[in-house]
Write an enzyme that holds these catalytic residues in place. Structure first.
Site, PDB file in Angstrom:
ATOM      1  N   GLN A  17       0.835  -1.198   0.000  1.00 33.86           N
ATOM      2  CA  GLN A  17       0.000   0.000   0.000  1.00 33.86           C
ATOM      3  C   GLN A  17       0.871   1.250   0.000  1.00 33.86           C
ATOM      4  OE1 GLN A  17      -3.203   0.052   2.828  1.00 33.86           O
ATOM      5  NE2 GLN A  17      -3.754   2.127   2.307  1.00 33.86           N
ATOM      6  N   PHE A  18       1.120   1.780  -1.194  1.00 34.46           N
ATOM      7  CA  PHE A  18       1.992   2.950  -1.325  1.00 34.46           C
ATOM      8  C   PHE A  18       1.415   4.184  -0.646  1.00 34.46           C
ATOM      9  CE2 PHE A  18      -0.819   3.700  -4.880  1.00 34.46           C
ATOM     10  CZ  PHE A  18      -0.871   5.077  -4.995  1.00 34.46           C
ATOM     11  N   THR A  19       0.106   4.225  -0.450  1.00 36.62           N
ATOM     12  CA  THR A  19      -0.521   5.418   0.134  1.00 36.62           C
ATOM     13  C   THR A  19      -0.141   5.627   1.597  1.00 36.62           C
ATOM     14  OG1 THR A  19      -2.556   4.225   0.669  1.00 36.62           O
ATOM     15  CG2 THR A  19      -2.455   5.354  -1.475  1.00 36.62           C
TER      16      THR A  19
END
Length: 150
Positions: A78-80
């Site tokens: 999850q890059f966010t």
């Protein structure tokens, strides 16, 4: 690396209406990778996760690790998690690692968690549009940043 670790009774990830990974008791881990992460972050974070004593013992106290309850892990990239919201209302993801850096580190984290837990872990698919479902147990949610280990 940032890991959001949720103790779950069950969790699953679905991609294009197909269940890709599913677990019962254990951890759903959302993993954010930044461009400065390295093998040391993977090794430290994996051991920290597997050693977390957040499952109830016979007295109901959070005293047992995931192995003691025969738990499983579902790992989702999850890059966010590396979003910056300092300016304006649109998050910046400049701190998130680009795929050419993040994918090999994500794959190494899968291998390290598998080794440290002693069994295969479930995963999502890097970069895919995933639908994650979970039943948070407790709720218990722990956030660990490998850059805060020193």
């Amino acid at each position: 690396m940032i890991a959001v670790i949720q103790r779950v009774s069950q969790a699953s990830v679905t991609i294009d209406s197909i269940v890709k990974g599913k677990i019962g008791t254990g951890f759903l881990i959302l993993l954010g990778i930044t461009h400065t992460d390295a093998q040391e972050d993977i090794e430290w974070l994996s051991k920290k996760i597997v050693g977390l004593r957040v499952f109830g013992d016979e007295e109901g106290k959070m005293n047992l690790d995931i192995s003691a309850v025969n738990g499983n892990i579902l790992l989702i990239s999850q890059f966010t998690l590396h979003a910056s919201t300092k300016k304006g209302n649109r998050p910046s993801f400049i701190e998130a690692a680009r795929p050419e850096v993040a994918i090999p580190l994500y794959e190494k984290m899968i291998a390290q968690l598998t080794q440290d837990l002693g069994k295969v872990i479930e995963t999502g698919e890097f970069g895919a549009d995933m639908k994650v479902s979970l039943l948070n147990d407790g709720p218990v949610t722990i956030i660990i940043d490998s850059k805060n280990r020193i």
